[in-house]
Each structure stands twice: as C-alpha cells, then as structure tokens.
Design an enzyme around this catalytic site. Structure first.
Site, PDB file in Angstrom:
ATOM      1  N   SER A 396      57.350  54.374  15.340  1.00 40.06           N
ATOM      2  CA  SER A 396      56.310  53.789  16.183  1.00 40.06           C
ATOM      3  C   SER A 396      55.343  54.844  16.723  1.00 40.06           C
ATOM      4  O   SER A 396      54.133  54.640  16.724  1.00 40.06           O
ATOM      5  CB  SER A 396      56.936  53.004  17.336  1.00 40.06           C
ATOM      6  OG  SER A 396      57.518  51.810  16.840  1.00 40.06           O
ATOM      7  N   SER A 510      58.906  48.901   7.165  1.00 38.34           N
ATOM      8  CA  SER A 510      58.554  49.562   8.430  1.00 38.34           C
ATOM      9  C   SER A 510      57.759  48.612   9.319  1.00 38.34           C
ATOM     10  O   SER A 510      57.990  48.536  10.521  1.00 38.34           O
ATOM     11  CB  SER A 510      57.793  50.858   8.181  1.00 38.34           C
ATOM     12  OG  SER A 510      56.726  50.665   7.298  1.00 38.34           O
ATOM     13  N   ASN A 513      60.297  46.112  10.808  1.00 35.02           N
ATOM     14  CA  ASN A 513      61.488  46.540  11.536  1.00 35.02           C
ATOM     15  C   ASN A 513      61.346  47.772  12.414  1.00 35.02           C
ATOM     16  O   ASN A 513      62.197  48.020  13.250  1.00 35.02           O
ATOM     17  CB  ASN A 513      62.624  46.796  10.538  1.00 35.02           C
ATOM     18  CG  ASN A 513      62.995  45.562   9.767  1.00 35.02           C
ATOM     19  OD1 ASN A 513      63.385  44.561  10.351  1.00 35.02           O
ATOM     20  ND2 ASN A 513      62.859  45.618   8.460  1.00 35.02           N
ATOM     21  N   TYR A 514      60.314  48.569  12.198  1.00 37.06           N
ATOM     22  CA  TYR A 514      60.255  49.843  12.914  1.00 37.06           C
ATOM     23  C   TYR A 514      59.019  50.045  13.776  1.00 37.06           C
ATOM     24  O   TYR A 514      59.002  50.915  14.629  1.00 37.06           O
ATOM     25  CB  TYR A 514      60.357  51.002  11.924  1.00 37.06           C
ATOM     26  CG  TYR A 514      61.727  51.124  11.324  1.00 37.06           C
ATOM     27  CD1 TYR A 514      62.786  51.636  12.072  1.00 37.06           C
ATOM     28  CD2 TYR A 514      61.983  50.717  10.028  1.00 37.06           C
ATOM     29  CE1 TYR A 514      64.044  51.742  11.537  1.00 37.06           C
ATOM     30  CE2 TYR A 514      63.246  50.811   9.478  1.00 37.06           C
ATOM     31  CZ  TYR A 514      64.279  51.330  10.241  1.00 37.06           C
ATOM     32  OH  TYR A 514      65.534  51.419   9.707  1.00 37.06           O
ATOM     33  N   LEU A 515      57.968  49.296  13.506  1.00 40.38           N
ATOM     34  CA  LEU A 515      56.721  49.538  14.219  1.00 40.38           C
ATOM     35  C   LEU A 515      56.553  48.547  15.355  1.00 40.38           C
ATOM     36  O   LEU A 515      56.477  47.339  15.120  1.00 40.38           O
ATOM     37  CB  LEU A 515      55.552  49.437  13.238  1.00 40.38           C
ATOM     38  CG  LEU A 515      55.646  50.435  12.080  1.00 40.38           C
ATOM     39  CD1 LEU A 515      54.508  50.244  11.100  1.00 40.38           C
ATOM     40  CD2 LEU A 515      55.675  51.863  12.602  1.00 40.38           C
TER      41      LEU A 515
END
Length: 556
Positions: A396, A510, A513-515
């Site tokens: 992030s 991403s 799930n990650y940002l």
DNA sequence: CATAGGACTTGGTGTAAGGATC
DNA sequence: GATCCTTACACCAAGTCCTATG
C-alpha cells in the site's frame, strides 16, 4: 436502527460474528449422466462396457487427455489407483494396465459436446442463462442480521481429478462427489433451516455465531475443510478488509522503530535472534511470505521466508559493481518461481554466511526460526502485527508513493490511468505476482500495432487536409478532426505501452488483496478519474466501504 | 512446546460472457 | 449478425495464522 448502513452498525464485543443467519444451503453438482451406448471405451483394443461409477471416473480422465499432465507418471499412478477403487471386481481383474486403456472415443465425444454448446441458438443460451439466474436468486443470497448478502460460492465443487499446482504428489487423485451427508450447515436457531434434497440428510446442523461460514465439508485429497462463505461485498468481509488496512496503517506509525530494532538484532549474541532479525528484514524489504512448514510429501515443495533452505540462496561477496549480493531462487506459493538478486548490508551478508556454515543444501537456512516464533515476536512489537501485515503495508505504501511520483494533473485521463497501472505494477513486481504471458499475447499486440499504424495514416491525411484548407482560408472544422485523431492515437499508444509492460505481471491480486482501496479512491477524486476506470463492477462492490469513506486527501 | 485442526485470506488459470469490429 | 477479442469471474487451490490439545 434502520437509518444506518451496514458499515455503520455497532459490532458485538464478545467475538460473535452475527445474530441472525438464514440461507438455503448449497447447490450440489448435477448427478452423473452415463455416456450414450455408442461412445465406447476400449481395453487392450477391445470395447468394454464400464459400470456407471467406473465410467464416471474414466470420463474425468478422458476430459483431460489433451493436457500434458495425463502423461506424467505420478498423475497416472494416482489416477489408476483411485479409479480401480470405483471398479467392480470383474473390471478390476480385467483392467490392470492404464497403458492399455483407450479413452479417445470418450474424449472426442466431449469435444463434440463442447462444440455443440458453442453452436447453441440464442434462445437455448438464453434459457440456460435464465436457469442460472434463478439458481442464483434462490441459493446465492442469505440473510445475515438485517441484510440480504451475496454468497461467494454456493455451488459445491463437482467430482473430478485433482490437479494441484506445480509438482504435486497427489495429482491425478479422485476428488470425490460431495453429498448432503457430508455437509455441516451453520445458521441461526431462529432461522428457517435449509432443507436437504429429498431423501437425504445433512451431516449436522449447528448454530455457531463465532464463525462466518454457512456450510462446510471435509475434502478428501488433503483432508482439509472447505467452506461456503459470503461474497467480498458483504458487510462481514468488507469490515474485515477494512480492519486489515487499519492494522497496516498502525504498522506505518511504528515501522521505523521496528526496523532499527531488527538492525540491532543482527548483532545479537543469540543465533535465534539474529535469524529472526534477518528473516524479518527479508519479509520487510522483499515482501516475502511468512513460510509455514508443510507436511512433506503431502503438497508441492514450495517455501516462504522462514522455510527457506540453504539451496535457495547464493551469496556473492562481489558481483559486477555491487558488493554483498544475495541471489534468491525458490518456488513460492502456487509454485511460482521467485528469482531475485539483491545487494544487502554487510552485516546481513555476514550473518547469512554464518547461518550456512556446516549445512547441506536441503537444510533449513533459518534452523532456529519458524512462523510461530516470528509472529510471537511481532505481536510483542505491535498489537495485531504478523508477518503478512508487512506485505500489506509495503504494497500500500508503495502504491501511494508511486502514484505521487507518477501522476500529473495535466495528463489526459488515459495517461493518468497508465500512471496508475504503473504504480500498481510496481507493487505486483514487489509481491512477485506473475502470470504466464497470455497465449494470444503476440497476436493481440500485433492487432493493436495495426490499429496504431492505421491511425497514424489517418492523422497524416487529416493534417494534409487541414493544411490545404488553411491555404484556402477555411480551416475551422479540420482542426478539430486533427485534434480528435491525435487523441485517439495517443490513447492507442498508451494502451500498447501498458499491455507490453504487463506481459508477465498480474495486477489483480495486489489490487484485490494488498492495496488499501482508499488510496485509489482518493487518487481518482484528486485527479478527476472516474472510479469505473480503475475498478470494475465487482471490485466496486467489494470496495464499497472505501468508496463511501475516502476523500481526495486520504492518506494511507 | 509440538502438532493438528479450523477459519479465513490470497493465488493463477481457463473459459464463458459480452463488447468491439467487420 | 457473425466473428473476433478482451475482460471478468468461476474455479480450484494454496497460503497464513490462531486455538485447542496432549
């Protein structure tokens, strides 16, 4: 409190996830339909009629005949062993060698079937679509507390042959059919309980509001439990997602302290602390996964940080212009290769040399460390901190930094989107989210190039015309034409660049799930890019909480 | 403390749906 | 309106991390 939306309702503090849960249970895979008599199976050159159970399993193999893995020894061995369990005793005594089995008529039959499906009339296709929609309406939703929520996977996986990813020791095994008797239903006591299909029973009906799943069963390949849960758009998933990013933001506040702590620990007298500190450095710097131990022989041989082995790294005191280079080469989750050469600090390098001393290639690099030790330590550094939080945090924060660096208010919208995708790409590279280049990649690049060439010709023609018109003192609308074509050309070129750069990179994981979605929402607001350009419908539903919440000045 | 079980998140791929193009 | 192409999503796994148990 009906005026509150679902993100605003108060939550319980006793760990219960809901008060009321009602649903209709899962949709089962359709029963096996025997092959028409004319489609034959041959053993040792002679036609042989199989019993229904044996035939069904044979069709699973026949459907995979074109895949390379049906030629692999392990796949064939596992398949044959499980197939034989489904055979009658006569079949078992006749069919003793898989190499003498001929599935080609079955295979042709299925190919013809799928061809026929493609050739169906519009009306037939429409009918199937309506049936699917009906099933979705009936089984695809549940009531959780005061809301109707979409269920993620209400269809139970059909039986088939397990493939697994990478070099999986269980590839080819039979994934058995799931019956109502295998299913545990979870719902609230005061709800209308789902009915099992006529003549069947559920394994159990329970009322456990400490968990979020609606139904579960045990799968026969690994013996693990599968669940039916809600869609990402649901309150219960959205809130958890939000929480995840809030944890990552708390890490942002103390990451400097943690970093200086692990740097100190590189000098520790204790081996276990040095190992912990070096591992954490990798997790932080390279966004490696934690790396739990896995049972040997049960799954493909893959590793994460804590489970790295000596054979997975190479040390180069000097390489080209750089000092203290570590080369990583291992298979990570889904057997995706991680390959990276990075210069590290001298102290890390010296520690690695120490960890490698007197070890064999197959020995653990971090022999005094596992994920449970590491996470226990992290928990002490920050409440709720675990190894995976570093991945979320670094992903992030990287997006935010890259967006700041790459975006330009004066750019056109397509150019802004290219910048966004590049920022996204930086994260995907960090997290090693790779994909196989699409099979049609070259062709689709060529198509795009053709379009660009055409557009360029169009442009020069339009320019010529404009020039001529100007000479005649009657320009105005040709000018607009040139401008329009220039814009179209630019858009195509940006698209080509984006696609080329994305050849082997998968952005989806991403993004999903990650940002922290609030970073993207804020960016859209700040740069006047419609949110639909960044998130498709499903993604907008998943990130509804963030779209509601984030203003243009949001900072991760 | 090791281990197993359980719940939940994160993953890439293939294919069907539906948009774009001829 | 057929065909071509791209995109989205279903599918099917494979991870992480926590808790209970001995």
């Amino acid at each position: 409190s009906s005026h509150l939306n679902k993100w605003e309702e108060e939550r319980s503090t006793d760990g219960s996830k809901w008060r009321f849960l009602e649903h209709k249970g899962p949709v089962f895979a359709p029963p096996y339909e025997p092959l028409p008599g004319k489609v034959k199976f041959y053993y040792d050159g002679k036609p042989m009629k199989l019993s229904a159970p044996a035939e069904e399993v044979a069709t699973f193999f026949a459907k995979m005949l074109d895949h390379e893995y049906t030629t692999k020894d392990i796949f064939r061995k596992n398949f044959f062993k499980d197939w034989r369990k489904e055979m009658t005793s006569e079949e078992k005594s006749t069919i003793t060698d898989l190499n003498k089995c001929n599935f080609s008529e079955m295979s042709e039959y299925f190919k013809a079937q799928s061809e026929a499906r493609k050739q169906m009339s519009k009306e037939e296709k429409q009918k199937i679509k309506e049936e699917n929609e009906r099933l979705l309406q009936e089984y695809g939703f549940c009531i959780m507390d005061n809301h109707k929520e979409r269920i993620g996977n209400f269809r139970i996986e059909p039986p088939g042959l397990f493939r697994g990813r990478g070099d999986h020791p269980k590839m080819g095994m039979l994934k058995r059919r799931i019956r109502p008797e295998d299913i545990i239903i979870n719902c609230s006591k005061d709800s209308k309980h789902p009915k099992p299909p006529p003549g069947t029973k559920w394994k159990e009906v329970r009322h456990d509001n400490k968990v979020t799943w609606l139904a579960s069963w045990t799968e026969n390949i690994q013996g693990s439990i599968k669940y039916i849960m809600l869609n990402p758009s649901s309150r219960i998933k959205g809130e958890k997602d939000w929480q995840k990013y809030e944890t990552a933001r708390r890490l942002k506040k103390c990451v400097d302290r943690i970093r200086s702590q692990y740097r100190d620990d590189w000098k520790s007298k204790e081996m276990r602390i040095r190992q912990r500190a070096v591992a954490l450095y990798f997790i932080d710097k390279l966004a490696l996964r934690a790396g739990n131990e896995k049972e040997e022989g049960e799954t493909a041989d893959t590793v994460g940080c804590c489970s790295l082995r000596v054979e997975h790294i190479k040390l180069y005191p000097k390489m080209d212009e750089q000092e203290y280079v570590v080369e990583f080469d291992f298979l990570g989750k889904d057997s995706i290769r991680y390959y990276n050469k990075i210069p590290v600090e001298k102290r890390v390098f010296k520690n690695l040399q120490l960890f490698l001393e007197n070890k064999q290639p197959e020995d653990d690099l971090f022999d005094r460390l596992n994920t449970s030790i590491l996470n226990k330590h992290l928990q002490e550094l920050m409440d709720g901190l675990t190894a995976k939080v570093f991945r979320t945090y670094n992903a992030s924060i990287t997006l935010q930094q890259q967006l700041k660096e790459l975006s330009c208010s004066d750019d056109s919208v397509p150019a802004k989107i290219l910048s966004y995708n590049r920022a996204n790409r930086a994260v995907a590279i960090l997290c090693n989210h790779q994909r196989a280049p699409p099979k049609t990649f070259e062709k689709s690049m060529q198509n795009l190039q053709t379009k660009i060439d055409e557009k360029q010709n169009q442009l020069s023609a339009a320019r010529k015309q404009l020039k001529a018109a100007k000479a005649d003192h009657k320009a105005s609308h040709d000018e607009k034409t040139v401008q329009r074509i220039e814009e179209q050309l630019m858009k195509l070129q940006v698209q080509a660049t984006d696609r080329e750069e994305n050849k082997q990179i998968a952005l989806g994981t991403s993004k999903l799930n990650y940002l922290d979605p609030r970073i993207s929402v804020a960016w859209c607001k700040k740069y006047g890019v419609p949110i639909e350009k960044i998130y498709n419908k499903t993604q907008r539903e998943k990130f509804a909480w963030a779209i509601d919440m984030a203003e243009k000045d949001y900072e991760f």
